[in-house]
Design an enzyme around this catalytic site. Structure first.
Site, PDB file in Angstrom:
ATOM      1  N   TRP A  31      72.778  23.029  21.719  1.00  0.00           N
ATOM      2  CA  TRP A  31      72.234  22.011  22.649  1.00  0.00           C
ATOM      3  C   TRP A  31      71.168  21.205  21.916  1.00  0.00           C
ATOM      4  O   TRP A  31      70.382  21.764  21.131  1.00  0.00           O
ATOM      5  CB  TRP A  31      71.595  22.687  23.869  1.00  0.00           C
ATOM      6  CG  TRP A  31      72.499  22.748  25.074  1.00  0.00           C
ATOM      7  CD1 TRP A  31      73.606  23.522  25.213  1.00  0.00           C
ATOM      8  CD2 TRP A  31      72.338  22.021  26.300  1.00  0.00           C
ATOM      9  NE1 TRP A  31      74.163  23.322  26.450  1.00  0.00           N
ATOM     10  CE2 TRP A  31      73.405  22.408  27.144  1.00  0.00           C
ATOM     11  CE3 TRP A  31      71.411  21.096  26.773  1.00  0.00           C
ATOM     12  CZ2 TRP A  31      73.572  21.900  28.427  1.00  0.00           C
ATOM     13  CZ3 TRP A  31      71.571  20.585  28.055  1.00  0.00           C
ATOM     14  CH2 TRP A  31      72.650  20.978  28.863  1.00  0.00           C
ATOM     15  N   SER A  65      70.499  27.688  24.233  1.00  0.00           N
ATOM     16  CA  SER A  65      69.348  28.552  23.938  1.00  0.00           C
ATOM     17  C   SER A  65      69.448  29.910  24.623  1.00  0.00           C
ATOM     18  O   SER A  65      68.949  30.909  24.090  1.00  0.00           O
ATOM     19  CB  SER A  65      68.055  27.848  24.359  1.00  0.00           C
ATOM     20  OG  SER A  65      67.823  26.767  23.479  1.00  0.00           O
ATOM     21  N   PHE A  66      70.071  29.949  25.779  1.00  0.00           N
ATOM     22  CA  PHE A  66      70.164  31.238  26.475  1.00  0.00           C
ATOM     23  C   PHE A  66      70.920  32.258  25.633  1.00  0.00           C
ATOM     24  O   PHE A  66      70.636  33.467  25.682  1.00  0.00           O
ATOM     25  CB  PHE A  66      70.821  31.056  27.853  1.00  0.00           C
ATOM     26  CG  PHE A  66      70.580  32.229  28.755  1.00  0.00           C
ATOM     27  CD1 PHE A  66      69.328  32.433  29.328  1.00  0.00           C
ATOM     28  CD2 PHE A  66      71.584  33.151  29.015  1.00  0.00           C
ATOM     29  CE1 PHE A  66      69.083  33.534  30.136  1.00  0.00           C
ATOM     30  CE2 PHE A  66      71.349  34.255  29.824  1.00  0.00           C
ATOM     31  CZ  PHE A  66      70.101  34.448  30.390  1.00  0.00           C
ATOM     32  N   GLU A  67      71.877  31.782  24.833  1.00  0.00           N
ATOM     33  CA  GLU A  67      72.693  32.684  24.005  1.00  0.00           C
ATOM     34  C   GLU A  67      71.957  33.130  22.730  1.00  0.00           C
ATOM     35  O   GLU A  67      72.465  33.967  21.977  1.00  0.00           O
ATOM     36  CB  GLU A  67      74.012  32.008  23.622  1.00  0.00           C
ATOM     37  CG  GLU A  67      75.022  31.919  24.759  1.00  0.00           C
ATOM     38  CD  GLU A  67      74.661  30.905  25.823  1.00  0.00           C
ATOM     39  OE1 GLU A  67      74.269  29.779  25.481  1.00  0.00           O
ATOM     40  OE2 GLU A  67      74.750  31.264  27.019  1.00  0.00           O
ATOM     41  N   VAL A  90      64.765  23.338  24.391  1.00  0.00           N
ATOM     42  CA  VAL A  90      65.031  23.169  25.825  1.00  0.00           C
ATOM     43  C   VAL A  90      64.165  22.012  26.315  1.00  0.00           C
ATOM     44  O   VAL A  90      62.950  21.992  26.097  1.00  0.00           O
ATOM     45  CB  VAL A  90      64.709  24.448  26.626  1.00  0.00           C
ATOM     46  CG1 VAL A  90      65.267  24.329  28.045  1.00  0.00           C
ATOM     47  CG2 VAL A  90      65.282  25.675  25.950  1.00  0.00           C
ATOM     48  N   THR A  95      66.183  19.772  37.361  1.00  0.00           N
ATOM     49  CA  THR A  95      66.339  21.000  38.148  1.00  0.00           C
ATOM     50  C   THR A  95      65.472  22.105  37.539  1.00  0.00           C
ATOM     51  O   THR A  95      64.990  21.971  36.410  1.00  0.00           O
ATOM     52  CB  THR A  95      67.813  21.465  38.127  1.00  0.00           C
ATOM     53  OG1 THR A  95      68.123  21.904  36.799  1.00  0.00           O
ATOM     54  CG2 THR A  95      68.753  20.354  38.533  1.00  0.00           C
ATOM     55  N   HIS A  97      66.274  24.623  36.156  1.00  0.00           N
ATOM     56  CA  HIS A  97      66.974  25.337  35.083  1.00  0.00           C
ATOM     57  C   HIS A  97      66.094  25.562  33.863  1.00  0.00           C
ATOM     58  O   HIS A  97      66.127  26.604  33.228  1.00  0.00           O
ATOM     59  CB  HIS A  97      68.212  24.541  34.681  1.00  0.00           C
ATOM     60  CG  HIS A  97      69.398  25.400  34.434  1.00  0.00           C
ATOM     61  ND1 HIS A  97      70.187  25.864  35.442  1.00  0.00           N
ATOM     62  CD2 HIS A  97      69.906  25.914  33.289  1.00  0.00           C
ATOM     63  CE1 HIS A  97      71.140  26.616  34.931  1.00  0.00           C
ATOM     64  NE2 HIS A  97      70.988  26.663  33.631  1.00  0.00           N
ATOM     65  N   TYR A 122      60.279  33.429  17.000  1.00  0.00           N
ATOM     66  CA  TYR A 122      60.585  32.629  18.194  1.00  0.00           C
ATOM     67  C   TYR A 122      60.445  31.125  17.891  1.00  0.00           C
ATOM     68  O   TYR A 122      59.349  30.581  17.908  1.00  0.00           O
ATOM     69  CB  TYR A 122      59.610  33.070  19.280  1.00  0.00           C
ATOM     70  CG  TYR A 122      59.674  32.359  20.596  1.00  0.00           C
ATOM     71  CD1 TYR A 122      60.583  32.742  21.575  1.00  0.00           C
ATOM     72  CD2 TYR A 122      58.785  31.330  20.895  1.00  0.00           C
ATOM     73  CE1 TYR A 122      60.602  32.113  22.805  1.00  0.00           C
ATOM     74  CE2 TYR A 122      58.801  30.692  22.123  1.00  0.00           C
ATOM     75  CZ  TYR A 122      59.714  31.094  23.062  1.00  0.00           C
ATOM     76  OH  TYR A 122      59.740  30.471  24.283  1.00  0.00           O
ATOM     77  N   ARG A 136      57.963  17.462  17.124  1.00  0.00           N
ATOM     78  CA  ARG A 136      57.780  18.839  16.623  1.00  0.00           C
ATOM     79  C   ARG A 136      58.933  19.334  15.746  1.00  0.00           C
ATOM     80  O   ARG A 136      59.015  20.514  15.432  1.00  0.00           O
ATOM     81  CB  ARG A 136      57.592  19.781  17.827  1.00  0.00           C
ATOM     82  CG  ARG A 136      56.253  19.556  18.515  1.00  0.00           C
ATOM     83  CD  ARG A 136      56.207  20.098  19.926  1.00  0.00           C
ATOM     84  NE  ARG A 136      54.885  19.909  20.536  1.00  0.00           N
ATOM     85  CZ  ARG A 136      54.441  18.755  21.051  1.00  0.00           C
ATOM     86  NH1 ARG A 136      55.211  17.670  21.062  1.00  0.00           N
ATOM     87  NH2 ARG A 136      53.218  18.667  21.558  1.00  0.00           N
TER      88      ARG A 136
HETATM   89  N1  RBF Z   1      70.464  24.877  26.497  1.00  0.00           N
HETATM   90  C1  RBF Z   1      69.547  24.451  25.587  1.00  0.00           C
HETATM   91  O1  RBF Z   1      69.507  24.991  24.465  1.00  0.00           O
HETATM   92  N2  RBF Z   1      68.682  23.431  25.897  1.00  0.00           N
HETATM   93  C2  RBF Z   1      68.661  22.814  27.113  1.00  0.00           C
HETATM   94  O2  RBF Z   1      67.850  21.905  27.309  1.00  0.00           O
HETATM   95  C3  RBF Z   1      69.590  23.264  28.088  1.00  0.00           C
HETATM   96  N3  RBF Z   1      69.586  22.707  29.324  1.00  0.00           N
HETATM   97  C4  RBF Z   1      70.466  23.152  30.242  1.00  0.00           C
HETATM   98  C5  RBF Z   1      70.466  22.596  31.526  1.00  0.00           C
HETATM   99  C6  RBF Z   1      71.382  23.010  32.485  1.00  0.00           C
HETATM  100  C7  RBF Z   1      71.339  22.395  33.850  1.00  0.00           C
HETATM  101  C8  RBF Z   1      72.335  24.025  32.151  1.00  0.00           C
HETATM  102  C9  RBF Z   1      73.340  24.518  33.162  1.00  0.00           C
HETATM  103  C10 RBF Z   1      72.336  24.594  30.883  1.00  0.00           C
HETATM  104  C11 RBF Z   1      71.416  24.175  29.923  1.00  0.00           C
HETATM  105  N4  RBF Z   1      71.428  24.723  28.640  1.00  0.00           N
HETATM  106  C12 RBF Z   1      70.504  24.301  27.725  1.00  0.00           C
HETATM  107  C13 RBF Z   1      72.473  25.706  28.231  1.00  0.00           C
HETATM  108  C14 RBF Z   1      72.043  27.159  28.384  1.00  0.00           C
HETATM  109  O3  RBF Z   1      71.093  27.534  27.396  1.00  0.00           O
HETATM  110  C15 RBF Z   1      73.269  28.086  28.234  1.00  0.00           C
HETATM  111  O4  RBF Z   1      73.930  27.770  27.022  1.00  0.00           O
HETATM  112  C16 RBF Z   1      74.271  27.946  29.364  1.00  0.00           C
HETATM  113  O5  RBF Z   1      73.619  28.080  30.621  1.00  0.00           O
HETATM  114  C17 RBF Z   1      75.403  29.000  29.252  1.00  0.00           C
HETATM  115  O6  RBF Z   1      74.859  30.317  29.305  1.00  0.00           O
END
Ligand code: RBF
Length: 158
Positions: A31, A65-67, A90, A95, A97, A122, A136
């Site tokens: 992302w 980033s969640f992964e 991120v 939202t 999120h 981190y 940054r």
């Molecule tokens: N992943 C990022 O690395 N950066 C983001 O800014 C980001 N924004 C997201 C916003 C939304 C509404 C959603 C649904 C996901 C976003 N994700 C972002 C992806 C997230 O980290 C992850 O890959 C997915 O939710 C699948 O687990």
């Protein structure tokens, strides 16, 4: 490197341990690729400036980033690394999120640091807009990727 307003790329070169015998794993999120790509470039070039060999720097990508938590966890299980670095960006949207992802990644990486034998650095930029992220990853506040490289070398030595 110890104040809130420092440039992320500033440090005293001679105080950093030699990294020529160290092995690093980097997990980078896809992302916001213009941001995470710049973080990765900074991180790799700083590791190499301190002696790390390119073949001892292993890069894996994850979708978002969640992964990063899963990716870093898998690298800790691999066992061959002196330090692992996560890199992501991120950017706040409309939202909640943003808050959930930032909290989830922060908690997940903190937990890995408490449980695994390998330090996990981190490198998550959590910014209100794109400009703050650009500032940054090689902009007016330096590059968080450089800072993560230095922190990884220091923690590998720890
Ligand atoms: N992943 C990022 O690395 N950066 C983001 O800014 C980001 N924004 C997201 C916003 C939304 C509404 C959603 C649904 C996901 C976003 N994700 C972002 C992806 C997230 O980290 C992850 O890959 C997915 O939710 C699948 O687990």
């Amino acid at each position: 490197m110890a104040t809130a307003l420092h440039n992320l790329s500033d440090y005293e070169f001679d105080k950093i341990p030699d990294a020529s015998n160290m092995c690093f794993g980097i997990v980078v999120a896809e992302w916001n690729p213009e941001i995470t790509g710049a973080l990765l470039n900074g991180c790799m070039s700083t590791l190499e400036k301190h002696g790390a060999l390119p073949e001892n720097i292993h890069v894996k990508t994850v979708p978002g980033s969640f992964e990063l938590i899963y990716g870093a966890h898998q690298m800790t299980l691999n066992g061959g690394y002196d330090a692992i670095i996560i890199l992501g960006s991120v950017i706040k949207g409309e939202t909640p999120h943003f808050d959930y992802i930032c909290q989830g990644v922060t908690y997940g990486i903190a937990r890995l640091n408490a449980k695994s034998e390998i330090p996990v650095i981190y490198g998550l930029l959590t910014t209100l807009d794109m400009q703050q992220a650009l500032d940054r990853c090689g902009g007016k506040y330096g590059n968080k990727g450089d800072e993560c490289a230095i922190d990884a070398i220091k923690m590998a030595k720890f």
